[in-house]
Design a protein around this motif. Structure first.
Motif, PDB file in Angstrom:
ATOM      1  N   ASN A 181      58.621  -5.057   5.047  1.00 28.59           N
ATOM      2  CA  ASN A 181      58.954  -3.660   5.326  1.00 28.59           C
ATOM      3  C   ASN A 181      59.338  -3.477   6.788  1.00 28.59           C
ATOM      4  OD1 ASN A 181      59.333  -0.941   4.687  1.00 28.59           O
ATOM      5  ND2 ASN A 181      57.250  -0.393   5.269  1.00 28.59           N
ATOM      6  N   GLY A 182      59.729  -4.574   7.439  1.00 24.30           N
ATOM      7  CA  GLY A 182      60.106  -4.516   8.844  1.00 24.30           C
ATOM      8  C   GLY A 182      61.614  -4.511   9.014  1.00 24.30           C
ATOM      9  N   THR A 183      62.040  -4.453  10.264  1.00 25.16           N
ATOM     10  CA  THR A 183      63.459  -4.482  10.618  1.00 25.16           C
ATOM     11  C   THR A 183      63.845  -5.873  11.102  1.00 25.16           C
ATOM     12  OG1 THR A 183      63.617  -2.144  11.180  1.00 25.16           O
ATOM     13  CG2 THR A 183      65.197  -3.603  12.224  1.00 25.16           C
ATOM     14  N   ALA A 184      64.944  -6.408  10.601  1.00 25.08           N
ATOM     15  CA  ALA A 184      65.487  -7.680  11.070  1.00 25.08           C
ATOM     16  C   ALA A 184      66.978  -7.470  11.316  1.00 25.08           C
ATOM     17  CB  ALA A 184      65.251  -8.789  10.058  1.00 25.08           C
ATOM     18  N   VAL A 214      60.657  -6.263  -1.180  1.00 26.97           N
ATOM     19  CA  VAL A 214      61.361  -5.847   0.031  1.00 26.97           C
ATOM     20  C   VAL A 214      61.547  -4.336  -0.024  1.00 26.97           C
ATOM     21  CG1 VAL A 214      63.432  -6.082   1.439  1.00 26.97           C
ATOM     22  CG2 VAL A 214      62.548  -8.062   0.173  1.00 26.97           C
ATOM     23  N   THR A 215      60.876  -3.628   0.892  1.00 30.98           N
ATOM     24  CA  THR A 215      60.986  -2.169   0.931  1.00 30.98           C
ATOM     25  C   THR A 215      61.577  -1.686   2.245  1.00 30.98           C
ATOM     26  OG1 THR A 215      58.715  -1.966   1.759  1.00 30.98           O
ATOM     27  CG2 THR A 215      59.034  -1.878  -0.632  1.00 30.98           C
ATOM     28  N   THR A 216      62.099  -2.589   3.050  1.00 29.25           N
ATOM     29  CA  THR A 216      62.706  -2.215   4.325  1.00 29.25           C
ATOM     30  C   THR A 216      63.784  -1.152   4.112  1.00 29.25           C
ATOM     31  OG1 THR A 216      62.288  -4.348   5.359  1.00 29.25           O
ATOM     32  CG2 THR A 216      64.117  -3.060   6.232  1.00 29.25           C
ATOM     33  N   GLY A 217      63.662  -0.037   4.812  1.00 28.43           N
ATOM     34  CA  GLY A 217      64.674   1.010   4.727  1.00 28.43           C
ATOM     35  C   GLY A 217      64.504   1.969   3.571  1.00 28.43           C
ATOM     36  N   LYS A 218      63.512   1.733   2.707  1.00 25.60           N
ATOM     37  CA  LYS A 218      63.282   2.669   1.605  1.00 25.60           C
ATOM     38  C   LYS A 218      62.919   4.041   2.157  1.00 25.60           C
ATOM     39  CE  LYS A 218      60.626   3.321  -2.645  1.00 25.60           C
ATOM     40  NZ  LYS A 218      59.553   2.773  -3.528  1.00 25.60           N
ATOM     41  N   GLU A 219      62.133   4.026   3.226  1.00 26.21           N
ATOM     42  CA  GLU A 219      61.821   5.235   3.964  1.00 26.21           C
ATOM     43  C   GLU A 219      61.958   4.918   5.454  1.00 26.21           C
ATOM     44  OE1 GLU A 219      57.931   6.417   2.851  1.00 26.21           O
ATOM     45  OE2 GLU A 219      58.474   6.884   0.772  1.00 26.21           O
ATOM     46  N   GLY A 220      62.339   5.901   6.244  1.00 22.21           N
ATOM     47  CA  GLY A 220      62.474   5.677   7.673  1.00 22.21           C
ATOM     48  C   GLY A 220      63.808   5.059   8.035  1.00 22.21           C
ATOM     49  N   THR A 221      63.860   4.414   9.213  1.00 21.51           N
ATOM     50  CA  THR A 221      65.118   3.909   9.763  1.00 21.51           C
ATOM     51  C   THR A 221      65.205   2.387   9.792  1.00 21.51           C
ATOM     52  OG1 THR A 221      64.216   3.997  12.006  1.00 21.51           O
ATOM     53  CG2 THR A 221      65.369   5.957  11.208  1.00 21.51           C
ATOM     54  N   THR A 253      61.509  -7.937  -6.065  1.00 22.10           N
ATOM     55  CA  THR A 253      61.870  -6.520  -6.108  1.00 22.10           C
ATOM     56  C   THR A 253      62.538  -6.122  -4.800  1.00 22.10           C
ATOM     57  OG1 THR A 253      59.975  -6.047  -7.532  1.00 22.10           O
ATOM     58  CG2 THR A 253      61.018  -4.175  -6.445  1.00 22.10           C
ATOM     59  N   TYR A 254      63.740  -5.555  -4.923  1.00 20.21           N
ATOM     60  CA  TYR A 254      64.467  -5.095  -3.746  1.00 20.21           C
ATOM     61  C   TYR A 254      64.628  -3.580  -3.821  1.00 20.21           C
ATOM     62  CZ  TYR A 254      68.504  -3.877  -0.901  1.00 20.21           C
ATOM     63  OH  TYR A 254      69.338  -3.262  -0.023  1.00 20.21           O
ATOM     64  N   GLN A 255      64.027  -2.883  -2.853  1.00 18.67           N
ATOM     65  CA  GLN A 255      64.114  -1.429  -2.799  1.00 18.67           C
ATOM     66  C   GLN A 255      64.516  -0.971  -1.398  1.00 18.67           C
ATOM     67  OE1 GLN A 255      60.139  -0.269  -3.921  1.00 18.67           O
ATOM     68  NE2 GLN A 255      60.548  -0.499  -6.113  1.00 18.67           N
ATOM     69  N   GLY A 256      65.167  -1.840  -0.671  1.00 27.12           N
ATOM     70  CA  GLY A 256      65.384  -1.574   0.746  1.00 27.12           C
ATOM     71  C   GLY A 256      66.816  -1.274   1.114  1.00 27.12           C
ATOM     72  N   LYS A 257      67.105  -1.496   2.392  1.00 31.82           N
ATOM     73  CA  LYS A 257      68.422  -1.222   2.957  1.00 31.82           C
ATOM     74  C   LYS A 257      68.937  -2.481   3.641  1.00 31.82           C
ATOM     75  CE  LYS A 257      70.872   1.685   6.305  1.00 31.82           C
ATOM     76  NZ  LYS A 257      70.721   2.753   7.313  1.00 31.82           N
ATOM     77  N   VAL A 258      70.001  -3.068   3.085  1.00 39.22           N
ATOM     78  CA  VAL A 258      70.669  -4.224   3.667  1.00 39.22           C
ATOM     79  C   VAL A 258      72.078  -3.799   4.051  1.00 39.22           C
ATOM     80  CG1 VAL A 258      71.541  -6.550   3.248  1.00 39.22           C
ATOM     81  CG2 VAL A 258      69.307  -5.888   2.361  1.00 39.22           C
TER      82      VAL A 258
END
Length: 288
Positions: A181-184, A214-221, A253-258
């Motif tokens: 859930n981090g930024t890379a 992977v929930t990066t970007g699901k909420e927030g920036t 599971t991919y729920q993030g922002k790429v």
């Protein structure tokens, strides 16, 4: 133990390991990588029948923009390993990472300084034989993790995160979950067993049943530029990897922002190696 050259046998840790980093740009020059582990930071010889059950928690700032070297390697059991054998080394403790990581390309290598997180081992730098080494602890890359550079990967793997030299993995299993859930800003490579291969390897009778979320970007920036995820490994490149009798039953599971490339696979996310000999490969895990 920070550094041990002799053989290690019947070594166990049950206490939590909590590290808060405050390494600011210009305050020092790193001339080697930084290892944080539940058992051994550096293992210069063999390790047998060892276990970590303590939670490893790492947070804070790691700014090495002006340093010569500086991988940050975090693991449940063993950080750096020499070219030796490791048998029945198990991690049962969770690993929680919330680090603001700033680094540039390694001045003495074409490979950048990565943020590397592994359940049992952080990575393999020399030729190693690994037998019966399992991870059941969860790896949690929290929202506080920011890899703040355009050429640095975040690598996380259930048994190990990276392999830069020849490695044999036999009867190694991951049952722990990996959550990202981090930024890379450059990318993240996640694997159930070994996240990133860049050299030859033999994988025999290994499995992953841990889920990768992977929930990066699901909420927030938060966001990831490029994402590579696989039940065995996220990325295999450069050399041949032989795999015999591998089972993935974990759900990806991919729920993030790429923002660029996204490659998800039940076994391997991205494969560019010159040759592959795979037999007895089974995936029953879903990709959601």
């Amino acid at each position: 133990v920070a550094h041990k050259d002799g053989a290690t046998t019947d070594c166990h840790n049950y206490a939590p390991v909590n590290v808060t980093l405050n390494l600011e740009q210009g305050s020092f020059t790193m001339v080697g990588s930084f290892y944080i582990s539940g058992l051994l930071g550096y293992a210069g010889n063999t390790a047998t029948d060892c276990t970590n059950e303590g939670t490893v928690t790492v947070s804070g700032d790691y700014d090495l923009y002006n340093s010569r070297y500086g991988h940050l390697l975090i693991s449940g059991c063993i950080g750096r390993r020499a070219s030796k054998t490791y048998t029945n080394v198990d991690n049962k403790g969770d690993i929680v990472v919330n680090v603001h990581y700033t680094s540039k390309a390694n001045k003495h290598s074409s490979d950048p300084n990565h943020l590397i997180v592994g359940g049992v081992f952080s990575g393999f730098g020399g030729e190693v034989a690994v037998t019966g080494c399992d991870n059941s602890g969860d790896i949690i890359i929290g929202e506080g993790t920011i890899v703040d550079n355009a050429d640095v990967f975040l690598c996380a793997g259930g048994v190990s995160a990276t392999s830069a030299a020849s490695v044999d993995l036999v009867n190694c299993h991951n049952t722990g979950n990996i959550t990202m859930n981090g930024t890379a800003k450059h990318g993240a490579i996640l694997g159930g067993v070994l996240a990133r291969y860049v050299s030859t390897a033999v994988v025999e009778n290994c499995s992953n049943s841990g889920n990768i979320l992977v929930t990066t970007g699901k909420e927030g920036t938060s966001y990831v530029k490029s994402l590579y995820v696989g039940g065995l490994s996220g990325s295999q490149s450069s050399k041949a990897v032989t795999v015999t009798n591998f089972l993935n039953s974990g759900t990806i599971t991919y729920q993030g922002k790429v923002t660029d490339t996204c490659r998800l696979g039940g076994v391997v996310g991205s494969q560019t190696q010159s040759a592959a000999a795979w037999t007895g490969i089974v995936n029953t895990g879903n990709i959601v």
